[in-house]
Design a protein around this motif. Structure first.
Motif, mmCIF file in Angstrom:
data_model
loop_
_atom_site.group_PDB
_atom_site.id
_atom_site.type_symbol
_atom_site.label_atom_id
_atom_site.label_comp_id
_atom_site.label_asym_id
_atom_site.label_seq_id
_atom_site.Cartn_x
_atom_site.Cartn_y
_atom_site.Cartn_z
ATOM 1 N N ALA A 21 21.116 31.268 -3.929
ATOM 2 C CA ALA A 21 20.357 30.832 -5.094
ATOM 3 C C ALA A 21 19.682 29.530 -4.763
ATOM 4 N N CYS A 22 18.544 29.287 -5.391
ATOM 5 C CA CYS A 22 17.808 28.062 -5.078
ATOM 6 C C CYS A 22 18.540 26.858 -5.636
ATOM 7 N N GLY A 23 18.232 25.715 -5.072
ATOM 8 C CA GLY A 23 18.835 24.476 -5.530
ATOM 9 C C GLY A 23 19.916 24.017 -4.600
ATOM 10 N N SER A 24 20.481 22.846 -4.855
ATOM 11 C CA SER A 24 21.523 22.333 -3.993
ATOM 12 C C SER A 24 22.850 22.420 -4.701
ATOM 13 N N ALA A 25 23.918 22.564 -3.927
ATOM 14 C CA ALA A 25 25.224 22.852 -4.505
ATOM 15 C C ALA A 25 25.701 21.770 -5.451
ATOM 16 N N GLY A 26 25.293 20.558 -5.207
ATOM 17 C CA GLY A 26 25.827 19.495 -6.044
ATOM 18 C C GLY A 26 24.884 18.997 -7.096
ATOM 19 N N GLY A 27 23.676 19.495 -7.149
ATOM 20 C CA GLY A 27 22.709 18.974 -8.101
ATOM 21 C C GLY A 27 22.142 17.659 -7.617
ATOM 22 N N THR A 28 21.402 16.995 -8.465
ATOM 23 C CA THR A 28 20.773 15.736 -8.077
ATOM 24 C C THR A 28 21.769 14.601 -8.212
ATOM 25 N N ALA A 29 21.970 13.869 -7.121
ATOM 26 C CA ALA A 29 22.905 12.756 -7.152
ATOM 27 C C ALA A 29 22.319 11.601 -7.941
ATOM 28 N N GLN A 30 23.123 10.987 -8.813
ATOM 29 C CA GLN A 30 22.679 9.831 -9.562
ATOM 30 C C GLN A 30 23.359 8.605 -8.991
ATOM 31 N N GLN A 31 22.589 7.592 -8.691
ATOM 32 C CA GLN A 31 23.139 6.389 -8.127
ATOM 33 C C GLN A 31 23.804 5.563 -9.221
ATOM 34 N N PRO A 32 25.069 5.213 -9.066
ATOM 35 C CA PRO A 32 25.734 4.423 -10.093
ATOM 36 C C PRO A 32 25.148 3.026 -10.172
ATOM 37 N N VAL A 74 31.251 16.542 6.828
ATOM 38 C CA VAL A 74 30.874 15.956 8.122
ATOM 39 C C VAL A 74 29.662 16.668 8.706
ATOM 40 N N HIS A 75 29.480 17.929 8.372
ATOM 41 C CA HIS A 75 28.350 18.699 8.880
ATOM 42 C C HIS A 75 27.462 19.161 7.725
ATOM 43 N N SER A 76 26.184 19.309 8.010
ATOM 44 C CA SER A 76 25.241 19.872 7.046
ATOM 45 C C SER A 76 24.865 21.288 7.470
ATOM 46 N N THR A 77 24.609 22.147 6.485
ATOM 47 C CA THR A 77 24.188 23.512 6.747
ATOM 48 C C THR A 77 23.051 23.872 5.792
ATOM 49 N N PHE A 78 22.359 24.974 6.092
ATOM 50 C CA PHE A 78 21.263 25.401 5.233
ATOM 51 C C PHE A 78 21.744 25.910 3.880
ATOM 52 N N VAL A 79 22.942 26.490 3.840
ATOM 53 C CA VAL A 79 23.488 27.062 2.609
ATOM 54 C C VAL A 79 24.986 26.787 2.545
ATOM 55 N N ALA A 80 25.526 26.815 1.321
ATOM 56 C CA ALA A 80 26.964 26.615 1.143
ATOM 57 C C ALA A 80 27.400 27.285 -0.153
ATOM 58 N N PHE A 81 28.681 27.644 -0.231
ATOM 59 C CA PHE A 81 29.225 28.258 -1.434
ATOM 60 C C PHE A 81 29.622 27.196 -2.449
ATOM 61 N N ASN A 82 29.221 27.400 -3.705
ATOM 62 C CA ASN A 82 29.572 26.446 -4.747
ATOM 63 C C ASN A 82 30.820 26.890 -5.500
ATOM 64 N N ALA A 83 31.139 26.179 -6.582
ATOM 65 C CA ALA A 83 32.381 26.450 -7.312
ATOM 66 C C ALA A 83 32.370 27.787 -8.041
ATOM 67 N N SER A 190 22.924 34.124 4.199
ATOM 68 C CA SER A 190 24.036 33.183 4.362
ATOM 69 C C SER A 190 24.398 32.937 5.817
ATOM 70 N N LEU A 191 23.590 33.431 6.736
ATOM 71 C CA LEU A 191 23.951 33.348 8.149
ATOM 72 C C LEU A 191 24.205 31.917 8.595
ATOM 73 N N LEU A 192 23.365 30.990 8.166
ATOM 74 C CA LEU A 192 23.507 29.606 8.630
ATOM 75 C C LEU A 192 24.319 28.763 7.645
ATOM 76 N N SER A 193 25.411 29.357 7.154
ATOM 77 C CA SER A 193 26.356 28.594 6.342
ATOM 78 C C SER A 193 27.411 27.924 7.222
ATOM 79 N N GLU A 194 27.433 28.275 8.490
ATOM 80 C CA GLU A 194 28.341 27.623 9.440
ATOM 81 C C GLU A 194 27.603 26.458 10.106
ATOM 82 N N PRO A 195 28.292 25.349 10.368
ATOM 83 C CA PRO A 195 27.606 24.176 10.923
ATOM 84 C C PRO A 195 27.177 24.355 12.374
ATOM 85 N N MET A 196 26.060 23.727 12.698
ATOM 86 C CA MET A 196 25.631 23.644 14.092
ATOM 87 C C MET A 196 26.429 22.538 14.783
ATOM 88 N N MET A 197 26.662 22.709 16.068
ATOM 89 C CA MET A 197 27.283 21.671 16.876
ATOM 90 C C MET A 197 26.184 20.868 17.592
#
Length: 592
Positions: A21-32, A74-83, A190-197
């Motif tokens: 699904a489009c969007g990022s798993a955590g939504g837009t981060a708000q700076q405290p 520690v690693h970034s990926t193109f996709v990830a599973f959310n809650a 979901s292929l690139l849900s695993e991190p690159m080394m």
């Protein structure tokens, strides 16, 4: 430990891959605000049941959720599973789109600002190394002693998906690349849900120059230069492993980060992460300065939380005692229980000469398993709706479970506890003496020990002699034929269609017991290359029927889950998939 399978709990079959699904798993981060920051703690302590053992979690021996708990941040990926168990895109890292159906072609673009924490750009050499490691297309020249097949240089946990991709075309320094599939692949999104080394590290440790954006490594992979790639593969396979019990980290230069946190130090199994000052992302930047992962066995996790030694716990094998102890703490702790995509099972060694080579012996073992008793004792006190599980690709809470079960009658043929039936099957197999079974399990888990005790009491009546085999390093022993007869552990699912292929096919990297069946191999071939969601249930039903007819293993139950955290901690969202509780740990904060 929960080994990782590479679905939403409500909608998809268990396996390793899902529609994004489009969007990022955590939504837009708000700076405290500055005032808010003064009220926040700088450290959050996380308890995990087993010590992480590798920076590279995609090798066959390190593919565990405990490494994933760390690598989530520690690693970034193109996709990830959310809650919600849904696959969401991480546009901090990059974007992708399907550009063709025939042949299936996907274009990826890595964020122009994406760099490793040592400042090296993340680009085409990292992508190409990931493809090389996971494609299974680099023969080592050596034969597998069990299958006789030629092994690959790279010991990847799975070649699912990558094995269908043609050699990616690109040049050193490229931020754009395409994956062209030789045949359709069900879980391409979901292929690139695993991190690159980090390819520059692997190249340098393998004797190549990391200069020129990895040009030398790229040339070796494109030219299938096996001799040049051997030392690179050796490092990829084992060079990022940690020492046993994690007394310290490897040289910091070998373990750069591509995520919001980076590895800082380790002492006696306690791992400290700090903010990655080179992280470029706007949506997933770390909100807390330091995350500390502490290894705490399940039986001590609640006390550690109550004492303030840790702030978040996710016991791998919770019991009724875990739940009652948490309830007694009161409002200072937030507790959430529910179903997970992890299930418990017993895998069986069935190569020629193994205890379970004979189908009748496997069926007899299934008949003597006190599964209902286990559910009553270990599941229902935590999850009242818990029940015995009869399928492997679907769990009871999923809507297609009953449909598939009705279409696979063999799945319930040996499901009932039947001591006399087990005795009869052993007699038909010509067994006149008790069949000795060395049953391996995690020595750190009291729950697993209690389960094995129930199995022994029941199956010893039927003509088996179960010999408990507690092992601290049981996960490393899974892929060692002859080191166990049966093994009790859990698979953690994701919800994808084709992800479990490597568990069941004859030459699968995660087929630890040596199971072989040509019909199962054929069905998986159809599943993996199918892109029509309407056909999945029909194909998986046929698969479940055959896996049951041949008694691949003994499935027990879907594991109940308990997560708990200090009520001062905000942002925690339990995740039922293999990604685990720390999927959004970059968002966590704690009030002082």
């Amino acid at each position: 430990m929960r080994n990782k399978r590479t679905a939403t709990l409500a909608a998809l079959s268990i396996g390793v891959l899902l529609l994004s699904a489009c969007g990022s798993a955590g939504g837009t981060a708000q700076q405290p605000s500055e005032a808010a920051e003064e009220d926040l703690a700088t450290t959050i302590n996380v308890a995990i049941s087993q010590t992480p053992d590798a920076y590279n979690s995609y090798t066959a021996n390190a593919n565990s959720v405990y490494n994933t708990y760390v690598n989530n941040v520690v690693h970034s990926t193109f996709v990830a599973f959310n809650a919600d168990g849904e696959l969401e895109r991480n546009e901090d890292f990059g974007t992708f789109e399907k550009t063709s159906d025939d042949p299936l072609t996907v274009k990826y673009t890595i964020n122009e600002d994406a760099v490793w924490s040592d400042g090296t750009p993340i680009d085409f050499d990292d992508v190409l190394l990931q493809w090389a490691a996971a494609s299974g297309k680099h023969p080592s020249g050596e034969k597998d002693p069990d299958t006789g097949a030629e092994t690959d240089l790279f010991q990847a946990a799975s070649t699912n998906g990558f094995g269908q991709i043609e050699l990616p075309d690109g040049e050193a320094g490229d931020k754009e690349f395409e994956f062209v599939y030789a045949e359709p692949y069900a879980d391409w999104e979901s292929l690139l849900s695993e991190p690159m080394m980090p390819a520059h590290i692997a190249a340098e440790q393998g004797g190549m120059s990391p200069e020129g954006d990895g040009a030398e490594l790229i040339e070796a992979i494109k030219g299938t230069d096996i001799e040049a790639l051997k030392p690179v593969a050796e490092f990829w396979n084992t060079g990022w492993n940690y020492e046993a019990d994690l007394p310290k980290l490897p040289d910091a230069a070998l373990i750069p980060s591509s995520g919001p946190y980076k590895l800082d130090n380790a002492v006696d199994g306690t791992l400290t992460l700090v903010k990655n000052d080179k992280y470029w992302g706007k949506e997933r930047g770390a909100k807390t300065e330091t995350l500390v992962y502490k290894t705490v066995v399940d039986e001590e996790a609640v006390q550690a939380l109550q004492n303030g030694d840790v702030d978040v716990i996710d016991p791998s094998s919770p019991t009724v005692d875990t739940k009652s102890a948490l309830e007694q703490i009161g409002e200072t702790v937030t507790v959430e229980t529910g179903e997970t995509l992890t299930f418990s099972h017993v895998d069986l060694a069935q190569r020629p000469g193994d205890v379970f080579e004979d189908l009748k012996v496997r069926q007899a073992f299934a008949k003597c398993m006190p599964r209902e008793d286990m559910v009553e004792k270990f599941v229902k006190p935590i999850e009242p709706e818990g029940q015995v599980m009869d399928l492997r690709e679907y769990q009871p809470a999923q809507p297609d479970y009953k449909t598939v079960l009705d279409g696979a009658p063999a799945a319930t043929e040996n499901a009932e506890l039947d001591i006399e039936g087990a005795k009869a099957l052993l007699a038909e197999a010509g067994k006149t003496e008790p069949v000795k079974v060395s049953l391996m399990y995690a020595s750190t888990s009291q729950l697993r020990a209690d389960m094995v005790a129930l199995m022994k009491a029941s199956c010893d009546e039927a003509g088996f002699e179960i010999i408990p085999q507690p092992e601290e390093e049981w996960a490393a022993m899974l892929a060692q034929p002859g080191s166990w007869d049966a093994v009790l552990f859990g698979w953690a699912g994701s919800g994808l269609v084709a992800s479990a292929e490597s568990i069941y096919v004859s030459d699968g990297e995660q087929n630890f017991g040596g199971y072989k069946d040509e019909k199962v191999d054929s069905i998986w071939k159809e599943i993996v290359t199918n892109t029509d969601p309407e056909k999945v249930v029909e194909m998986k039903t046929e698969l479940e029927q055959r896996l049951a007819e041949t008694q691949y293993n003994v499935v027990l139950y879907a594991n109940p889950g308990i997560n708990a955290w200090n009520s001062k901690v905000e942002g925690v969202q339990p995740n039922p998939t293999q990604t685990g509780l720390t999927w959004n740990a970059y968002e966590w904060t704690k009030k002082k």
